[in-house]
Design a protein around this motif. Structure first.
Motif, PDB file in Angstrom:
ATOM      1  N   SER A  50       0.825  -1.201   0.000  1.00  0.00           N
ATOM      2  CA  SER A  50       0.000   0.000   0.000  1.00  0.00           C
ATOM      3  C   SER A  50       0.868   1.265   0.000  1.00  0.00           C
ATOM      4  O   SER A  50       0.607   2.205  -0.765  1.00  0.00           O
ATOM      5  N   LEU A  51       1.902   1.298   0.830  1.00  0.00           N
ATOM      6  CA  LEU A  51       2.797   2.460   0.869  1.00  0.00           C
ATOM      7  C   LEU A  51       3.526   2.629  -0.460  1.00  0.00           C
ATOM      8  O   LEU A  51       3.668   3.748  -0.964  1.00  0.00           O
ATOM      9  N   THR A  52       3.976   1.516  -1.029  1.00  0.00           N
ATOM     10  CA  THR A  52       4.682   1.550  -2.316  1.00  0.00           C
ATOM     11  C   THR A  52       3.763   2.064  -3.416  1.00  0.00           C
ATOM     12  O   THR A  52       4.139   2.952  -4.200  1.00  0.00           O
ATOM     13  N   LEU A  64       1.504  -1.341  -8.617  1.00  0.00           N
ATOM     14  CA  LEU A  64       2.053  -2.675  -8.840  1.00  0.00           C
ATOM     15  C   LEU A  64       1.056  -3.746  -8.420  1.00  0.00           C
ATOM     16  O   LEU A  64       0.328  -3.571  -7.447  1.00  0.00           O
ATOM     17  N   ASP A  65       1.057  -4.863  -9.127  1.00  0.00           N
ATOM     18  CA  ASP A  65       0.281  -6.039  -8.742  1.00  0.00           C
ATOM     19  C   ASP A  65       1.194  -6.974  -7.972  1.00  0.00           C
ATOM     20  O   ASP A  65       2.351  -7.181  -8.358  1.00  0.00           O
ATOM     21  N   LEU A  66       0.676  -7.577  -6.907  1.00  0.00           N
ATOM     22  CA  LEU A  66       1.465  -8.491  -6.084  1.00  0.00           C
ATOM     23  C   LEU A  66       1.518  -9.874  -6.724  1.00  0.00           C
ATOM     24  O   LEU A  66       0.489 -10.426  -7.113  1.00  0.00           O
ATOM     25  N   ASN A  67       2.710 -10.430  -6.828  1.00  0.00           N
ATOM     26  CA  ASN A  67       2.922 -11.786  -7.307  1.00  0.00           C
ATOM     27  C   ASN A  67       3.199 -12.650  -6.070  1.00  0.00           C
ATOM     28  O   ASN A  67       4.247 -12.519  -5.435  1.00  0.00           O
ATOM     29  N   TRP A  68       2.252 -13.515  -5.719  1.00  0.00           N
ATOM     30  CA  TRP A  68       2.362 -14.325  -4.499  1.00  0.00           C
ATOM     31  C   TRP A  68       3.503 -15.323  -4.572  1.00  0.00           C
ATOM     32  O   TRP A  68       4.188 -15.573  -3.588  1.00  0.00           O
ATOM     33  N   SER A  73      18.163   7.121  -3.325  1.00  0.00           N
ATOM     34  CA  SER A  73      17.843   7.359  -4.741  1.00  0.00           C
ATOM     35  C   SER A  73      17.693   6.050  -5.523  1.00  0.00           C
ATOM     36  O   SER A  73      16.814   5.941  -6.388  1.00  0.00           O
ATOM     37  N   THR A  74      18.499   5.051  -5.232  1.00  0.00           N
ATOM     38  CA  THR A  74      18.412   3.775  -5.946  1.00  0.00           C
ATOM     39  C   THR A  74      17.119   3.043  -5.613  1.00  0.00           C
ATOM     40  O   THR A  74      16.406   2.563  -6.507  1.00  0.00           O
ATOM     41  N   HIS A  75      16.799   2.943  -4.319  1.00  0.00           N
ATOM     42  CA  HIS A  75      15.574   2.259  -3.906  1.00  0.00           C
ATOM     43  C   HIS A  75      14.334   3.013  -4.389  1.00  0.00           C
ATOM     44  O   HIS A  75      13.377   2.410  -4.869  1.00  0.00           O
ATOM     45  N   ARG A  76      14.374   4.334  -4.260  1.00  0.00           N
ATOM     46  CA  ARG A  76      13.268   5.167  -4.723  1.00  0.00           C
ATOM     47  C   ARG A  76      13.069   4.992  -6.229  1.00  0.00           C
ATOM     48  O   ARG A  76      11.937   4.891  -6.717  1.00  0.00           O
ATOM     49  N   GLY A  77      14.174   4.920  -6.968  1.00  0.00           N
ATOM     50  CA  GLY A  77      14.100   4.709  -8.405  1.00  0.00           C
ATOM     51  C   GLY A  77      13.374   3.412  -8.754  1.00  0.00           C
ATOM     52  O   GLY A  77      12.575   3.374  -9.695  1.00  0.00           O
ATOM     53  N   ASN A  78      13.661   2.352  -7.999  1.00  0.00           N
ATOM     54  CA  ASN A  78      12.950   1.091  -8.232  1.00  0.00           C
ATOM     55  C   ASN A  78      11.458   1.238  -7.933  1.00  0.00           C
ATOM     56  O   ASN A  78      10.616   0.765  -8.689  1.00  0.00           O
ATOM     57  N   ILE A  79      11.138   1.881  -6.829  1.00  0.00           N
ATOM     58  CA  ILE A  79       9.734   2.044  -6.435  1.00  0.00           C
ATOM     59  C   ILE A  79       8.968   2.830  -7.493  1.00  0.00           C
ATOM     60  O   ILE A  79       7.828   2.502  -7.821  1.00  0.00           O
ATOM     61  N   LEU A  80       9.581   3.845  -8.065  1.00  0.00           N
ATOM     62  CA  LEU A  80       8.881   4.736  -8.984  1.00  0.00           C
ATOM     63  C   LEU A  80       9.089   4.394 -10.461  1.00  0.00           C
ATOM     64  O   LEU A  80       8.565   5.097 -11.335  1.00  0.00           O
ATOM     65  N   ARG A  81       9.802   3.352 -10.770  1.00  0.00           N
ATOM     66  CA  ARG A  81      10.085   2.993 -12.163  1.00  0.00           C
ATOM     67  C   ARG A  81       8.810   2.528 -12.870  1.00  0.00           C
ATOM     68  O   ARG A  81       8.174   1.550 -12.467  1.00  0.00           O
ATOM     69  N   VAL A 136      12.086  -6.792  -1.609  1.00  0.00           N
ATOM     70  CA  VAL A 136      11.058  -6.418  -2.580  1.00  0.00           C
ATOM     71  C   VAL A 136      11.653  -6.647  -3.973  1.00  0.00           C
ATOM     72  O   VAL A 136      12.688  -6.070  -4.304  1.00  0.00           O
ATOM     73  N   VAL A 137      11.009  -7.516  -4.748  1.00  0.00           N
ATOM     74  CA  VAL A 137      11.490  -7.832  -6.099  1.00  0.00           C
ATOM     75  C   VAL A 137      10.469  -7.284  -7.095  1.00  0.00           C
ATOM     76  O   VAL A 137       9.276  -7.604  -7.012  1.00  0.00           O
ATOM     77  N   PHE A 138      10.950  -6.461  -8.011  1.00  0.00           N
ATOM     78  CA  PHE A 138      10.115  -5.812  -9.020  1.00  0.00           C
ATOM     79  C   PHE A 138      10.420  -6.426 -10.393  1.00  0.00           C
ATOM     80  O   PHE A 138      11.557  -6.811 -10.661  1.00  0.00           O
TER      81      PHE A 138
END
Length: 149
Positions: A39-41, A53-57, A115-123, A144-146
């Protein structure tokens, strides 16, 4: 009467067994913690005009295993071969955030300050995510795997 007695013994036995089994939900990370981080992401993504993002179980199970490994080793580190974990979904892009903090909200705040983690979250190329949280000793070990494409 015999059926009621058997039922009572069954309930008592179940209670004894449940009391003897260690509770692992807090150690392994609850579904609520996973939902909170997702939810935060997604709130961060949507506030920046990026699709949620959709969650992959299945991927979340792999992420949880990695988080547990980090907790076991008391160290934060990336998966050694991330592509091997995500290749079954044929992604064109993939990434990973790992971290540790005392709360899910704190993990997210720390990710957003990097910046690296934020970049992944917002990519924008990422569309799916696997989230694994492992709680031990007052710390939440997080993977967290994207991926997308």
């Amino acid at each position: 009467m015999r059926g009621a007695k058997a039922f009572s013994i069954g309930v008592l036995l179940a209670a004894v067994v449940m009391a003897a089994v260690p509770v692992t939900a807090s150690a392994s990370g609850s579904p609520e913690m996973r939902r909170r981080l997702l939810s935060l992401t997604n709130a961060a993504r949507t506030s920046h005009g990026v699709r949620a993002l959709d969650l992959n179980w299945r991927l979340s199970r792999d992420a949880l295993r990695h988080s547990r490994r980090m907790a076991d080793e008391q160290s934060v580190f990336h998966m050694t071969n991330l592509y091997r974990v995500v290749r079954k979904w044929r992604p064109t892009v993939w990434g990973e955030n790992v971290g540790m903090a005392s709360t899910v909200s704190r993990v997210h705040r720390l990710f957003m300050r990097s910046s690296t983690h934020r970049g992944n979250i917002l990519r924008g190329g990422f569309s799916k995510v696997g989230i694994g949280l492992f709680h031990r000793g007052g710390r939440i070990w997080t993977t967290v795997v994207f991926y997308g494409g």
